[in-house]
Design a protein around this motif. Structure first.
Motif, PDB file in Angstrom:
ATOM      1  N   LEU A 204     -16.259  34.855 -15.328  1.00 31.23           N
ATOM      2  CA  LEU A 204     -15.903  35.947 -14.348  1.00 31.23           C
ATOM      3  C   LEU A 204     -16.350  34.945 -12.722  1.00 31.23           C
ATOM      4  CD1 LEU A 204     -17.804  38.853 -15.666  1.00 31.23           C
ATOM      5  CD2 LEU A 204     -15.327  38.721 -15.091  1.00 31.23           C
ATOM      6  N   ALA A 205     -17.317  34.369 -12.660  1.00 27.09           N
ATOM      7  CA  ALA A 205     -17.568  33.640 -11.664  1.00 27.09           C
ATOM      8  C   ALA A 205     -16.386  32.346 -10.976  1.00 27.09           C
ATOM      9  CB  ALA A 205     -19.029  32.300 -11.848  1.00 27.09           C
ATOM     10  N   ASP A 206     -15.791  31.803 -12.027  1.00 27.79           N
ATOM     11  CA  ASP A 206     -15.010  31.171 -11.198  1.00 27.79           C
ATOM     12  C   ASP A 206     -13.875  31.762 -10.855  1.00 27.79           C
ATOM     13  OD1 ASP A 206     -16.652  28.702 -12.819  1.00 27.79           O
ATOM     14  OD2 ASP A 206     -15.260  29.009 -14.576  1.00 27.79           O
ATOM     15  N   GLY A 207     -13.996  32.982 -10.990  1.00 33.00           N
ATOM     16  CA  GLY A 207     -12.972  33.989 -10.704  1.00 33.00           C
ATOM     17  C   GLY A 207     -12.974  34.691  -9.742  1.00 33.00           C
ATOM     18  N   GLY A 208     -14.467  34.243  -9.215  1.00 39.77           N
ATOM     19  CA  GLY A 208     -15.035  34.995  -8.123  1.00 39.77           C
ATOM     20  C   GLY A 208     -15.533  35.826  -8.223  1.00 39.77           C
ATOM     21  N   ARG A 209     -15.203  36.755  -9.286  1.00 39.94           N
ATOM     22  CA  ARG A 209     -16.175  37.909  -9.740  1.00 39.94           C
ATOM     23  C   ARG A 209     -17.489  37.476  -9.950  1.00 39.94           C
ATOM     24  NH1 ARG A 209     -11.771  39.824 -14.579  1.00 39.94           N
ATOM     25  NH2 ARG A 209     -13.132  41.495 -14.161  1.00 39.94           N
ATOM     26  N   LEU A 210     -18.475  38.039  -8.955  1.00 41.98           N
ATOM     27  CA  LEU A 210     -19.543  37.234  -8.686  1.00 41.98           C
ATOM     28  C   LEU A 210     -20.504  38.322  -9.519  1.00 41.98           C
ATOM     29  CD1 LEU A 210     -19.800  35.238  -5.833  1.00 41.98           C
ATOM     30  CD2 LEU A 210     -19.620  34.460  -7.971  1.00 41.98           C
ATOM     31  N   GLU A 211     -20.188  39.632  -9.248  1.00 41.78           N
ATOM     32  CA  GLU A 211     -21.208  41.168  -9.512  1.00 41.78           C
ATOM     33  C   GLU A 211     -21.095  40.879 -11.067  1.00 41.78           C
ATOM     34  OE1 GLU A 211     -20.228  44.837  -7.312  1.00 41.78           O
ATOM     35  OE2 GLU A 211     -20.945  43.238  -5.307  1.00 41.78           O
ATOM     36  N   GLU A 212     -19.697  41.176 -11.470  1.00 43.31           N
ATOM     37  CA  GLU A 212     -19.314  40.690 -13.004  1.00 43.31           C
ATOM     38  C   GLU A 212     -20.278  39.857 -13.798  1.00 43.31           C
ATOM     39  OE1 GLU A 212     -15.594  42.996 -14.059  1.00 43.31           O
ATOM     40  OE2 GLU A 212     -15.303  42.150 -12.070  1.00 43.31           O
TER      41      GLU A 212
ATOM     42  N   GLY B  28      -9.086  29.388 -26.612  1.00 43.46           N
ATOM     43  CA  GLY B  28      -8.402  29.614 -24.770  1.00 43.46           C
ATOM     44  C   GLY B  28      -8.302  30.511 -23.955  1.00 43.46           C
ATOM     45  N   ASN B  29      -8.597  31.721 -24.680  1.00 44.12           N
ATOM     46  CA  ASN B  29      -7.721  32.457 -24.048  1.00 44.12           C
ATOM     47  C   ASN B  29      -8.385  33.628 -22.835  1.00 44.12           C
ATOM     48  OD1 ASN B  29      -5.841  34.789 -22.830  1.00 44.12           O
ATOM     49  ND2 ASN B  29      -6.294  36.212 -24.885  1.00 44.12           N
ATOM     50  N   GLU B  30      -9.111  33.659 -21.936  1.00 45.07           N
ATOM     51  CA  GLU B  30     -10.886  33.208 -21.412  1.00 45.07           C
ATOM     52  C   GLU B  30     -10.378  34.690 -20.867  1.00 45.07           C
ATOM     53  OE1 GLU B  30     -10.858  29.738 -19.011  1.00 45.07           O
ATOM     54  OE2 GLU B  30     -12.528  28.867 -20.449  1.00 45.07           O
ATOM     55  N   GLU B  31      -8.810  34.443 -20.103  1.00 46.84           N
ATOM     56  CA  GLU B  31      -8.800  36.322 -19.327  1.00 46.84           C
ATOM     57  C   GLU B  31      -8.546  37.041 -20.172  1.00 46.84           C
ATOM     58  OE1 GLU B  31      -8.282  38.005 -15.888  1.00 46.84           O
ATOM     59  OE2 GLU B  31      -8.563  35.850 -16.475  1.00 46.84           O
ATOM     60  N   GLY B  32      -8.158  37.202 -21.479  1.00 45.97           N
ATOM     61  CA  GLY B  32      -7.904  38.031 -22.474  1.00 45.97           C
ATOM     62  C   GLY B  32      -9.188  38.504 -23.106  1.00 45.97           C
ATOM     63  N   ALA B  33     -10.123  37.557 -23.348  1.00 44.48           N
ATOM     64  CA  ALA B  33     -11.682  37.269 -23.047  1.00 44.48           C
ATOM     65  C   ALA B  33     -12.404  38.364 -22.242  1.00 44.48           C
ATOM     66  CB  ALA B  33     -12.181  36.536 -23.372  1.00 44.48           C
TER      67      ALA B  33
ATOM     68  N   ALA C  40     -22.057  35.763 -23.861  1.00 42.97           N
ATOM     69  CA  ALA C  40     -22.425  36.017 -22.383  1.00 42.97           C
ATOM     70  C   ALA C  40     -22.436  35.163 -21.603  1.00 42.97           C
ATOM     71  CB  ALA C  40     -23.640  37.376 -22.307  1.00 42.97           C
ATOM     72  N   VAL C  41     -23.089  34.178 -21.427  1.00 44.44           N
ATOM     73  CA  VAL C  41     -22.850  32.804 -20.676  1.00 44.44           C
ATOM     74  C   VAL C  41     -21.325  32.763 -20.017  1.00 44.44           C
ATOM     75  CG1 VAL C  41     -23.814  30.580 -20.091  1.00 44.44           C
ATOM     76  CG2 VAL C  41     -25.515  32.223 -21.183  1.00 44.44           C
ATOM     77  N   SER C  42     -21.177  32.736 -21.270  1.00 47.08           N
ATOM     78  CA  SER C  42     -19.155  31.995 -21.538  1.00 47.08           C
ATOM     79  C   SER C  42     -18.421  32.831 -20.489  1.00 47.08           C
ATOM     80  CB  SER C  42     -18.804  31.514 -22.543  1.00 47.08           C
ATOM     81  OG  SER C  42     -19.241  30.599 -23.143  1.00 47.08           O
ATOM     82  N   VAL C  43     -18.517  33.814 -20.884  1.00 46.76           N
ATOM     83  CA  VAL C  43     -17.779  35.388 -19.957  1.00 46.76           C
ATOM     84  C   VAL C  43     -17.926  34.785 -18.117  1.00 46.76           C
ATOM     85  CG1 VAL C  43     -17.590  37.472 -19.948  1.00 46.76           C
ATOM     86  CG2 VAL C  43     -17.487  36.936 -22.246  1.00 46.76           C
ATOM     87  N   ALA C  44     -19.763  35.050 -18.330  1.00 47.02           N
ATOM     88  CA  ALA C  44     -20.661  34.541 -17.374  1.00 47.02           C
ATOM     89  C   ALA C  44     -19.353  33.602 -16.160  1.00 47.02           C
ATOM     90  CB  ALA C  44     -21.216  34.630 -17.048  1.00 47.02           C
ATOM     91  N   ARG C  45     -19.038  32.700 -17.090  1.00 44.85           N
ATOM     92  CA  ARG C  45     -18.362  31.684 -16.118  1.00 44.85           C
ATOM     93  C   ARG C  45     -17.509  32.314 -16.096  1.00 44.85           C
ATOM     94  NH1 ARG C  45     -15.549  27.924 -17.628  1.00 44.85           N
ATOM     95  NH2 ARG C  45     -15.585  28.553 -20.250  1.00 44.85           N
TER      96      ARG C  45
END
Length: 464
Positions: A412-420, A379-384, A405-410
């Motif tokens: 990042l996208a939820d945090g507005g970091r779309l390029e990453e 559950g430590n998504e930010e740490g990941a 990769a998809v989990s990390v992208a999700r």
């Protein structure tokens, strides 16, 4: 026909011992009662048939209410229709009172002999009979099943939902929700059908509680289904938990209402109301847990404290070696500890930090990937995401496995970091096609389209 066959994320932090224990107990109870059930059913059926036949031949006798309830299912309309039929074809009363008394006594003997056998049938002995429930049977009925399909169907649904709720909520809360859901659904079933003489058996009321809690806790979790219509049309599709479990609850409500309309007062067959009440109880508990942040404040820290190794001596020794300038010794100590406890997040993080600080990030790529996966599972998504960013900065071109990769992208996208997020999704387009499973590819395409990422065209093209 539509059958659930899996879900998008099948990882758990710990083995779901509570779920496995429940499943094993259900199987053992079923196997242990299978022989006696068949034998006693056969004997009781013969005796009941003899008693019912004698009563129909002598309709002027007063039948035991248990016999009437069994023949009519507790329905007043059925009882009236049966009585009318019996009066038309039965014999006339005997001319003398002694003969009438003798016949009445014989009927009562037949009924008592039949029901003494019925009471010995495991389903009646350990199942919950609403007309005369006992405290014990409110629990034991959950482990009884009426056949292989009944058993395997229940255990299959429990296997698809239980481990993930147990992993998120911990074993004590999960076990409590399971048992109380079963007790509550049985209690409400008995209140709704107070005169029903048949047994309520099966784990479905308790499992419905798990499903209700799953709906709230994993609201958007996508579930994979297999469909099969007319032996011609078949395939798979994915849908969110809120939609499919919501539809299931709606179906149970419709069936329960229809059953009460068509056969009021009868509780036999599928216990739709037990499903509804169990599901509702699970919904309520999950809502309370979510509303007061109980999982984040109490449950998650407690679980983490159990799965994280408390003894940090190897890490401390490694840090001392690093401070003394012996990077190789520090590295060996941490790798040795990871071989002993591969899921220790603290050691994984310590080794990765050592790799970054000592300029050896490329040598620790596999450890960084494992750390990202472990952080996501806990559950430590930010740490990941932090570790992923460090990995990309220190070892450009590194690709995660598609699902991670998809989990990390999700995140990042939820945090507005779309390029990453798009950069993380490149794993779906650069890895060989055979190395990208359909599930992550579909989820990645959906995520990219939802956030209008340019890479969406490439991912969709791979799907085609």
């Amino acid at each position: 026909m539509i059958i659930p066959i899996g879900q998008q994320d099948s990882t758990v932090r710990r083995l779901p011992w509570v779920t496995f224990t429940i499943m094993i107990l259900c199987v053992l109870v079923f196997l242990g009662t299978l022989g006696p059930t068949r034998r006693l059913h056969r004997q009781a059926s013969l005796k009941l048939a003899e008693a019912a036949t004698y009563w129909m031949q002598h309709p002027y006798l007063k039948p035991d209410k248990r016999l009437k309830g069994l023949l009519t299912g507790g329905s007043g309309q059925r009882e009236e229709a049966m009585m009318e039929l019996v009066r038309q074809f039965g014999k006339k009363p005997p001319p003398t009172a002694p003969e009438l008394k003798k016949q009445q006594a014989h009927l009562e003997e037949l009924v008592e002999a039949a029901f003494s056998l019925v009471r010995k049938i495991p389903a009646y002995r350990w199942g919950l009979v609403p007309a005369h429930p006992t405290a014990t049977t409110y629990i034991t009925y959950m482990f009884m099943h009426g056949g292989w399909l009944h058993l395997l169907g229940n255990l299959f649904i429990l296997f698809l939902t239980g481990p993930f709720l147990e992993d998120a909520w911990g074993r004590p809360l999960y076990a409590g929700v399971y048992l109380i859901s079963g007790i509550f659904s049985a209690f409400m079933f008995a209140v709704h059908y107070p005169h029903f003489q048949g047994p309520l058996i099966g784990a479905s009321g308790a499992i419905a509680g798990v499903m209700g809690a799953f709906l709230i806790r994993f609201w958007s979790r996508r579930i994979r289904f297999f469909y099969w219509f007319f032996f011609v049309f078949f395939g798979t599709f994915e849908a969110p938990a809120w939609l499919m479990l919501g539809l299931w609850l709606a179906r149970e409500l419709v069936f329960a209402q229809a059953k009460d309309t068509l056969a009021p007062g009868t509780g036999g067959g599928t216990a739709h109301w037990a499903h509804v009440w169990g599901f509702g109880f699970g919904l309520l508990v999950a809502f309370v847990v979510k509303r007061f942040d109980l999982e984040e404040r109490f449950i998650h820290p407690a679980i983490e404290s159990k799965i994280t190794v408390v003894n940090n001596e190897p890490i401390e020794r490694a840090m001392e070696a690093y401070k003394a300038g012996d990077v190789e010794q520090a590295w060996r100590l941490l790798e040795m500890e990871l071989r002993k406890n591969p899921d220790n997040l603290d050691t994984q993080l310590a080794l990765w930090n050592l790799a970054v600080e000592s300029g050896r990030a490329r040598d620790a790529v596999r450890h960084a990937k494992r750390l990202i996966r472990s952080s996501l599972r806990s559950g430590n998504e930010e740490g990941a995401v932090v570790v992923w960013s460090e990995l990309m900065g220190n070892v450009p071109g590194t690709r995660l496995d598609p699902s991670t990769a998809v989990s990390v992208a999700r995140v990042l996208a939820d945090g507005g970091r779309l390029e990453e997020a798009e950069r993380a999704l490149e794993a779906l387009t650069t890895l060989p096609t055979m190395e990208v499973p359909a599930g992550p590819l579909v989820r990645g395409a959906r995520l990219a389209v939802e956030h209008r990422l340019p890479i969406s065209r490439l991912i969709v093209a791979r799907l085609m």
